[in-house]
Design a protein around this motif. Structure first.
Motif, mmCIF file in Angstrom:
data_model
loop_
_atom_site.group_PDB
_atom_site.id
_atom_site.type_symbol
_atom_site.label_atom_id
_atom_site.label_comp_id
_atom_site.label_asym_id
_atom_site.label_seq_id
_atom_site.Cartn_x
_atom_site.Cartn_y
_atom_site.Cartn_z
ATOM 1 N N GLN A 132 0.831 -1.208 0.000
ATOM 2 C CA GLN A 132 0.000 0.000 0.000
ATOM 3 C C GLN A 132 0.864 1.256 0.000
ATOM 4 O O GLN A 132 0.623 2.191 -0.775
ATOM 5 C CB GLN A 132 -0.906 -0.019 1.231
ATOM 6 N N MET A 133 1.898 1.277 0.840
ATOM 7 C CA MET A 133 2.760 2.450 0.936
ATOM 8 C C MET A 133 3.675 2.588 -0.277
ATOM 9 O O MET A 133 4.076 3.702 -0.639
ATOM 10 C CB MET A 133 3.578 2.387 2.225
ATOM 11 N N MET A 134 4.001 1.469 -0.917
ATOM 12 C CA MET A 134 4.865 1.493 -2.101
ATOM 13 C C MET A 134 4.075 1.738 -3.386
ATOM 14 O O MET A 134 4.667 1.962 -4.439
ATOM 15 C CB MET A 134 5.624 0.165 -2.218
ATOM 16 N N GLY A 135 2.730 1.654 -3.303
ATOM 17 C CA GLY A 135 1.912 1.776 -4.509
ATOM 18 C C GLY A 135 2.140 0.627 -5.465
ATOM 19 O O GLY A 135 2.096 0.796 -6.692
ATOM 20 N N LEU A 136 2.357 -0.559 -4.898
ATOM 21 C CA LEU A 136 2.732 -1.726 -5.689
ATOM 22 C C LEU A 136 1.502 -2.554 -6.050
ATOM 23 O O LEU A 136 0.732 -2.953 -5.175
ATOM 24 C CB LEU A 136 3.718 -2.581 -4.887
ATOM 25 N N ALA A 137 1.310 -2.794 -7.342
ATOM 26 C CA ALA A 137 0.200 -3.626 -7.809
ATOM 27 C C ALA A 137 0.639 -5.081 -7.862
ATOM 28 O O ALA A 137 1.674 -5.410 -8.448
ATOM 29 C CB ALA A 137 -0.261 -3.165 -9.185
ATOM 30 N N VAL A 138 -0.153 -5.956 -7.252
ATOM 31 C CA VAL A 138 0.155 -7.385 -7.187
ATOM 32 C C VAL A 138 -0.570 -8.106 -8.323
ATOM 33 O O VAL A 138 -1.713 -7.758 -8.641
ATOM 34 C CB VAL A 138 -0.292 -7.954 -5.820
ATOM 35 N N PRO A 139 0.045 -9.112 -8.956
ATOM 36 C CA PRO A 139 -0.641 -9.856 -10.024
ATOM 37 C C PRO A 139 -1.978 -10.427 -9.550
ATOM 38 O O PRO A 139 -2.122 -10.830 -8.393
ATOM 39 C CB PRO A 139 0.348 -10.970 -10.360
ATOM 40 N N GLU A 140 -2.950 -10.473 -10.459
ATOM 41 C CA GLU A 140 -4.290 -10.912 -10.089
ATOM 42 C C GLU A 140 -4.301 -12.351 -9.582
ATOM 43 O O GLU A 140 -5.026 -12.676 -8.642
ATOM 44 C CB GLU A 140 -5.237 -10.774 -11.286
#
Length: 389
Positions: free
Chosen positions: A108-116
Motif C-alpha cells: 500500500q505504501m509502495m503503490g505496488l500492484a500485485v498480479p491478479e
C-alpha cells in the motif's frame, strides 16, 4: 463471604515452560485448567486471578506477559523480507495472516500492484488458514464429548496441503512483498477442493454436536459477552459476531478478492453471546470459508501467472506512515508502519485480536460459576504469542 483469590493457569505446564508452577509445586488455591491437547491454549500460558463468593466469580484479573518476546522491536532491526518470516510467529494458529498483513501495508505504501493470480491465491490461503485456526478452538468439543466430528483429521489435511504447497507444515513463510513465493498447480488445487468439501461436512457435524443437549448444558448461557463490553474492549471476529455485532472487514472494507466474493459471507448463525453461540459461529464459518475456497479455485483455473512482482535485493518503503487491517480468524489484525525510507522500518506496531479478546474476560467472567469457567475460556479465541507480542 469472599474466598481467597483463586489462581487459574490456562495452558500446558510441561517441564521447562514454567518450572515454578509444576503441578507438584503449585500452591494451595492454584489449579491448572486443561482445555484439551489440541486446543491452542496448550501452546502458551495465561494466568487468571479470580475472587469468588458462593462459587460465583466476583472479580477477575488476567495476567499476561509470560511469553513476551518483543516481536515489534525485533521487526525494527530486520529488513522487510526478514520481517515477513518473523511475522507469522505471533499468531501461530493462523501464521499466514501475520505475513499477509505486513505485505499488504508495505505494498500500500509502495503503490505496488500485485498480479491478479497472486491476489486470488492469497485469498484462498487466507480462508484455508481460517479453517485451520477455527479447528483448533473447536477441538474443545471432542475434548468434552465422546467422538470427533472430523476436526482433527481436517486440521491434519489442511497442514498437509500447506506442506505440499510451501514446504512448511505450520509456518508457511510463502508471502512476499509483491505476491507469493510459489504458485499452486492443478493437482494441488484439486486436492484443496476436496479438503474444502470435507470442511463443509465437518462444519455440519460440529454444529450438530454443539446443539446436543449434553453439550448445551456446558455452554448455553455461559460467559455472556454483551455489546457494551465488545465496544469497550475492542472485541472483534467470531466472538463479536456471536453477540450480534456484524463486524467483518471482508464485507465492510473488502480487500484481496473479497470484493467479488461478498455474497458468500453470510451473517452469523447465532447472536445470543454465550459460549455455545461463539463455538457455533466458529463451526458455521468453516462452511463459509469452504465455499470461498471453492470459488477461488474456480477463478484460479482461468487465471494465468505470474504470482509475484520482481523486486530488487533491497526493499525500501517510501518515507511516511500507513495502517492496514484485515479480518484474521480471531478478529481484526492491523499493522501500523512508520518508514523513514530505509531498509528497516522506524516503527512497526501490531493490533492483535487476541489481546482485546482476552482483556474482555475481566468483564465476561464476573457472574460465571467456577464450573462454567472452562467452557467460557474455550470459546474465547486467543493465542498467547498474539497477546505477548
Amino acid at each position: 463471604m469472599a474466598h481467597q483469590p483463586l489462581r487459574v493457569l490456562v495452558g500446558s505446564l510441561a517441564p521447562g515452560v514454567l518450572p515454578s508452577t509444576h503441578p507438584a509445586k503449585m500452591p494451595t488455591g492454584t489449579i491448572l485448567l486443561d482445555l484439551g491437547s489440541e486446543h491452542p491454549s496448550q501452546a502458551g500460558l495465561i494466568e487468571l486471578r479470580l475472587w469468588t463468593e458462593d462459587d460465583v466469580i466476583t472479580t477477575a484479573r488476567v495476567v499476561v506477559g509470560a511469553m513476551h518476546r518483543g516481536a515489534e522491536k525485533l521487526f525494527e532491526v530486520r529488513d522487510y523480507r526478514q520481517i515477513l518470516m518473523l511475522a507469522d510467529r505471533h499468531d501461530w494458529q493462523a501464521p499466514f495472516f501475520g505475513e499477509l498483513a505486513v505485505a499488504l501495508v508495505c505494498e500500500q505504501m509502495m503503490g505496488l500492484a500485485v498480479p491478479e493470480r497472486a491476489t486470488w491465491l492469497r485469498t484462498l490461503l487466507a480462508e484455508h488458514t481460517r479453517i485451520l485456526s477455527h479447528c483448533g478452538f473447536l477441538s474443545y468439543i471432542p475434548h468434552r464429548l465422546a467422538g470427533d466430528p472430523g476436526l482433527r483429521r481436517l486440521r491434519e489435511e489442511l497442514r498437509t496441503q500447506t506442506l505440499r504447497l510451501t514446504g512448511n507444515r505450520i509456518h508457511p513463510m510463502v508471502t512476499r512483498i509483491g505476491g507469493l513465493a510459489v504458485d499452486a498447480d492443478d493437482a494441488w488445487l484439486q486436492a484443496e477442493r476436496e479438503v474444502a468439501m470435507q470442511a463443509a461436512r465437518v462444519a455440519e457435524a460440529t454444529l450438530t454436536m454443539i446443539d446436543s443437549a449434553q453439550f448445551a448444558v456446558l455452554t448455553s448461557g455461559v460467559g455472556l459477552l454483551d455489546h457494551e463490553t465488545i465496544q469497550q474492549f475492542g472485541v472483534s471476529g467470531p466472538a463479536a459476531r456471536a453477540s450480534g455485532v456484524d463486524l467483518d472487514l471482508r464485507l465492510l472494507q473488502p480487500y484481496l478478492a473479497y470484493r467479488e466474493l461478498t455474497g458468500l459471507i453470510t451473517p452469523p448463525v447465532r447472536r445470543s453471546g454465550d459460549a455455545q453461540s461463539r463455538l457455533a459461529v466458529l463451526a458455521a464459518e468453516l462452511a463459509i470459508s469452504a465455499s470461498l475456497i471453492i470459488d477461488c479455485i474456480d477463478r484460479l483455473s482461468e487465471l494465468p501467472g505470474p504470482v509475484s512482482v520482481k523486486l530488487g535485493k533491497i526493499i525500501r518503503v517510501p518515507e511516511g506512515e500507513g495502517y492496514l487491517a484485515i479480518e484474521a480468524p480471531l478478529g481484526i489484525a492491523g499493522v501500523f508502519l512508520v518508514s523513514r525510507g530505509e531498509k528497516t522500518p522506524w516503527r512497526l506496531k501490531l493490533r492483535t485480536p487476541s489481546f482485546n479478546n482476552i482483556s474482555s474476560l475481566e468483564r465476561v467472567l464476573v457472574g460465571v460459576r467456577t464450573h462454567a469457567l472452562e467452557a467460557t475460556l474455550a470459546s474465547i479465541g486467543y493465542v498467547v504469542g498474539d497477546i505477548d507480542k
